[in-house]
Design an enzyme around this catalytic site. Structure first.
Site, PDB file in Angstrom:
ATOM      1  CD  GLU A 157      -1.112  -0.420   3.692  1.00  0.00           C
ATOM      2  OE1 GLU A 157      -1.028   0.476   4.551  1.00  0.00           O
ATOM      3  OE2 GLU A 157      -1.864  -1.276   3.690  1.00  0.00           O
ATOM      4  CG  ASP A 161       4.709  12.906   3.839  1.00  0.00           C
ATOM      5  OD1 ASP A 161       4.796  12.834   5.125  1.00  0.00           O
ATOM      6  OD2 ASP A 161       5.124  13.702   3.106  1.00  0.00           O
ATOM      7  CE1 TYR A 268      -1.820   2.417   8.803  1.00  0.00           C
ATOM      8  CE2 TYR A 268      -2.862   4.039   7.818  1.00  0.00           C
ATOM      9  CZ  TYR A 268      -1.735   3.693   8.798  1.00  0.00           C
ATOM     10  OH  TYR A 268      -1.207   4.818   9.390  1.00  0.00           O
ATOM     11  CB  CYS A 450      21.093  38.155  18.332  1.00  0.00           C
ATOM     12  SG  CYS A 450      19.267  37.908  18.184  1.00  0.00           S
ATOM     13  CB  CYS A 453      18.264  40.848  21.358  1.00  0.00           C
ATOM     14  SG  CYS A 453      19.757  39.628  21.551  1.00  0.00           S
ATOM     15  CB  CYS A 466      21.184  34.886  20.535  1.00  0.00           C
ATOM     16  SG  CYS A 466      20.649  36.491  21.322  1.00  0.00           S
TER      17      CYS A 466
END
Length: 721
Positions: A157, A161, A268, A450, A453, A466
Site C-alpha cells: 500500500e 505522508d 488501513y 543577533c 536583540c 545568541c
C-alpha cells in the site's frame, strides 16, 4: 417504497435502498410546523441515513449520487427538523462540523501501542526483510530460508505522508480519536477528527461492539494548494507542505478552524476488535475490505502480491505514478498479509516485525536563493533559512528551505543569488542540497550579532547561538510560552497567541512581568477578546504559580537539555535553586542522567549575565520550594517500582513524585521489573495486557492507598511537600 434505481443494497453503507433521499430526492418540503412530531422524527431518521450515505459517497468513494445544491437542501431540512422539534441530535451528521473551542489537548493511552515501521530506500534491505520473514514463519533459524519455507503473501500500500491517528468506535458509533504521539499515548483530537467528513459518526454494515482503527489524516494536494493560495491572499504565511498543514490543523483548539480546512483520512489497520464470539479479520486484505464495508475510507491502490519480487515491482510502479496521485506519499508499505503470521513475527520495542517501508528517494529541484534570514529559537540557537524563488518540489510549492546552521552554509558555499538544488529531507523538510551555480563566489556572511536583540553571537562548532538569553525578544516569547506550559508551571491561558498579544501590548516584556499583571488588570481586561473574567482567570493562575516546586521551576526556565526528568534529578540532588545555580560542571555531572555535555550547558545557562539578571528579578516574585535531597529522603517504598494508568483523584504526577520521594520508582511502561500497576479511571488496555503478560499485580487507587498506609504514608497526600 421501491428500491432506488441503480442502487443495490450491497453498495449502501448507511441507508436502505428504499430511502427516498438517495437518488433524485424531492426537496420541495412542506413547512416543518405542518408536520406531526412522529412524521418529523421519521423524516429526520431518513434524512440522517441519507446524509451519511451521501457523505460517504462524496468523501470516501468520490462518487456523489446527487448535486451539491441538492445535498445542501437535504442537510438544511435535517437541521430545520431537529431545531423545530427539539430532536435528539446526539450522533447526528449535523453535529460533525465545528462547534466548540477546547481549552487544551488531553493525553490518552492507545488501545494497543501504535508502533513504527522499519524503513529503507535500499532494495537489498527489502529482500533481507523478506528472507527473515520467510525464515521465521517457516520456523527455521538458518541464515537462509529453506526452499519453500514460510509461504508468505504481502499486501502493498502507499506510505501516506500525513499524520497517524487512532479512531475508536463503540457499538458502531464514533467515540474517540488520538494522534500517535509517542506510540503509547497521544493527544486527544476527538472533536477535531469529528469534523473530517470522510470519517463517519456511525459505521455502516455490521461492525463489532468495539473497533479501534489506525488511519492517516492528510490534506489532498489540490486542496492544499488552494488553501495555501487563500492564506497568501490573506497575508498569512503559507504552509510548507501538506503534512505540516494536516498536523498543525489537527492540533488546533478551535474546532471551527479545523472544520474550515480540507482534511481527509485513509484507514488501513485494525488495532482493536471485540465482538463476543465473532473473530476479527484473518488477513490484512480482509481488514481493508471490512473497513470499507463499515464505510471507512480505504485506499484503492492497495495490492495483494505473492512474493517480494511483486512487492518491489509494486513500489517501482507506484514511484512512476506518484505525481498523478492527489495525496502525498513517500514510499510503500509491505505487510505480511496473514494476521496469524504477523502475531508469530511479533514486534520490537519500537516497530512491527511484519511490516517494512520501502521508501522513495528524496525529491530535488533547482531554484534561486533570493535572500537569507536568520531565525532565533527558544534556546537562542540561530537557524539560517533560504528564501527561494518559488519552485515545485514533488507537488509542493517550496518558497523557503533550511540551511541548518552557519557550518552548513560554509560547507555548501551558498549565498544570496546562487542557483541551488532543493530536496525534501525525509521527503518532508525542504533543505538546500547543493549549489549548482555560484554567482556570489563566497558563502553568506553569517551575522556576528543577533538579528533580534543585537547581542553577540557565539559559535559552538557548526552551530551559532545568541548570547542575549532571556532578554532576547525572540527567545522571550518562546520562553514565556514554555514557562507557562504543562511542562513548566502549567499557567493556563498563556498560549502562543495570548503571549504574542501581551508582548505586542507591552504588558509582558520579560518573565518577571508576568507577576506584574495583577497591577495592570484594567489594561489586560481591555485587550481584544479578553474582558474582566479572562483577565481575572489569568491573574489567578499567575498568583498560584508564585511558590512552585523546585523541579517544576527548573523545567519552566527552559534550560537547554533540561526536561522534566532532568529537572527532578537536579532538584533532588541539590535541594535548592541557589545550589543548582552555583554548582560547577563537575558537581552537575554527578547528577543522575546529567553527563559532561549537559553539565556544561546548564552551567553556561546560569552563568550567562543576562539570564542571571532575569532570574534574580524573577525571584522577587517567585519562591521555588526546596526539594528533599537523597540524605533526607525516606525509604518506605525502597525497591518498589510502580506504573500508573488512567486518571486518579489527584494528578498522576503527584503519585509519581510521592513514590520517588519515598525511595520507589515510577516508570512509564510495565515490565518484569514492575511491582504494581495502579489503575485509575478510563485506563488504557495495553498496560493491563503487559501486566498480565508479566504477572504484575494490578491494584486500583484504593489498593494503592492501602499499600501506602501499610508503610505509613497517605494517599492522597496531606500536602507534605
Amino acid at each position: 417504497m421501491t428500491d432506488a434505481p441503480g442502487l443495490d443494497a450491497e453498495d449502501l453503507r448507511f441507508a436502505e435502498p428504499d430511502n427516498p433521499y438517495l437518488l433524485d430526492p424531492d426537496t420541495d418540503f412542506p413547512p416543518a410546523d405542518s408536520l406531526a412530531r412522529e412524521e418529523a422524527e421519521e423524516q429526520a431518521a431518513l434524512l440522517r441515513a441519507a446524509v451519511r450515505e451521501h457523505d460517504h459517497r462524496y468523501y470516501a468513494e468520490n462518487e456523489p449520487l446527487i448535486a451539491d445544491r441538492t445535498y445542501d437542501r437535504l442537510f438544511e431540512r435535517l437541521v430545520e427538523l431537529e431545531e423545530a422539534f427539539g430532536l435528539d441530535v446526539d450522533g447526528s451528521p449535523t453535529q460533525s462540523v465545528g462547534g466548540t473551542t477546547l481549552d487544551e489537548l488531553e493525553t490518552v493511552e492507545h488501545v494497543v501501542p501504535m508502533l513504527s515501521i522499519d524503513q529503507s530506500v535500499e532494495e537489498a534491505d527489502v529482500r533481507e526483510f523478506d528472507a527473515r520473514v520467510r525464515r521465521e514463519v517457516g520456523g527455521r533459524g538458518d541464515a537462509e530460508p529453506a526452499a519453500g519455507a514460510g509461504d508468505v503473501e504481502y499486501t502493498c500500500e502507499p506510505k501516506f505522508d500525513g499524520l497517524s491517528v487512532e479512531l475508536v468506535y463503540d457499538d458502531g458509533r464514533y467515540a474517540r480519536a488520538a494522534t500517535r504521539g509517542d506510540g503509547r499515548e497521544g493527544d486527544d483530537v476527538t472533536e477535531q477528527v469529528r469534523t473530517i467528513r470522510s470519517i463517519p459518526d456511525r459505521l455502516g454494515g455490521d461492525p463489532p461492539e468495539f473497533l479501534a482503527v489506525r488511519g492517516e489524516v492528510y490534506i489532498p494536494r489540490d486542496a492544499f494548494q488552494e488553501h495555501n493560495r487563500e492564506r497568501v491572499e490573506r497575508g498569512e504565511e503559507p504552509f510548507a507542505n501538506p503534512r505540516n498543514a494536516a498536523a498543525g490543523t489537527l492540533r488546533q483548539l478551535d474546532v471551527n478552524a479545523v472544520a474550515a480546512r480540507p482534511l481527509d483520512c485513509f484507514c488501513y489497520d485494525v488495532l482493536g476488535w471485540e465482538d463476543g464470539g465473532r473473530d476479527s479479520p484473518a488477513t490484512q486484505w480482509e481488514e481493508l475490505s471490512i473497513l470499507d464495508d463499515f464505510g471507512l475510507k480505504t485506499n484503492d491502490r492497495v495490492e495483494l502480491v505473492g512474493d517480494v519480487e511483486d512487492a518491489i515491482d509494486y513500489r517501482n510502479r507506484l514511484l512512476e505514478e506518484r505525481e498523478d496521485l492527489n495525496y502525498e506519499i513517500d514510499g510503500t508499505v509491505i505487510k505480511v498479509n496473514d494476521v496469524e503470521q504477523c502475531e508469530r513475527l511479533g514486534t520490537t520495542a519500537r516497530s512491527y516485525r511484519w511490516a517494512f517501508a520501502y521508501k522513495f528517494p528524496a525529491r530535488a529541484e533547482v531554484t534561486t536563493v533570493e535572500d537569507v534570514v536568520v531565525q532565533v529559537g527558544r534556546t537562542g540557537r540561530l537557524t539560517p533559512v533560504a528564501l527561494l524563488d518559488p519552485v515545485d518540489v514533488g507537488g509542493v510549492t517550496v518558497s523557503r528551505a533550511t540551511l541548518h546552521n552557519p557550518g552548513e552554509i560554509e560547507r555548501l558555499g551558498v549565498n544570496v543569488g546562487d542557483v541551488v538544488r532543493v530536496k525534501r529531507a525525509g521527503d518532508v523538510i525542504p533543505q538546500v542540497a547543493e549549489v549548482v551555480e555560484s554567482r556570489s563566489g563566497e558563502p553568506y556572511p553569517f551575522p556576528d550579532a543577533c538579528p533580534v536583540c543585537g547581542s553577540e553571537v557565539e559559535r559552538d562548532g557548526p552551530l551559532a547561538f545568541c548570547t542575549g538569553g532571556l532578554t532576547c525578544g525572540a527567545q522571550l516569547e518562546r520562553a514565556i510560552e514554555h514557562y507557562a506550559s504543562r511542562g513548566g508551571l502549567d499557567i493556563e491561558g498563556l498560549g502562543e497567541e495570548s503571549v504574542e498579544q501581551l508582548r505586542e501590548a507591552g504588558l509582558v516584556e520579560s518573565l518577571p512581568d508576568l507577576y506584574r499583571l495583577p497591577d495592570r488588570r484594567e489594561e489586560l481586561a481591555g485587550l481584544e477578546g479578553w474582558g474582566e473574567t479572562s483577565a481575572d482567570n489569568l491573574i489567578a493562575e499567575v498568583e498560584a504559580a508564585r511558590e512552585p516546586p523546585l523541579a517544576e521551576f527548573l523545567a519552566a526556565l527552559g534550560v537547554p537539555e533540561v526536561g522534566g526528568a532532568t529537572a527532578r534529578n537536579l532538584a533532588r540532588h541539590f535541594g535548592t535553586l541557589e545550589a543548582v545555580r552555583t554548582a560547577d560542571e563537575s558537581e552537575l555531572a554527578e547528577v543522575e542522567d546529567v553527563g559532561g555535555t549537559v553539565a556544561r550547558i546548564v552551567r553556561e545557562f546560569f552563568t550567562n549575565e543576562e539570564n542571571a539578571a532575569v532570574i534574580d528579578e524573577l525571584l522577587r516574585f517567585v519562591s521555588p520550594q526546596e526539594a528533599e535531597t537523597p540524605a533526607g529522603d525516606a525509604d518506605e517504598l525502597d525497591g518498589l517500582t510502580f506504573v500508573f494508568t488512567g486518571a486518579l483523584t489527584r494528578p498522576r504526577s503527584e503519585a509519581e513524585e510521592l513514590v520517588g520521594r519515598h525511595g520507589g520508582n515510577a516508570t512509564g511502561s510495565v515490565s518484569g521489573n514492575t511491582d504494581y500497576l495502579v489503575v485509575g479511571e478510563d485506563p488504557g488496555a495495553s498496560k493491563r495486557a503487559d501486566a498480565e503478560a508479566n504477572d504484575v499485580p494490578v491494584v486500583d487507587e484504593e489498593g494503592f492507598a492501602e499499600l501506602l498506609r501499610e508503610r505509613g504514608l497517605d494517599w492522597p497526600p496531606n500536602d507534605e511537600r
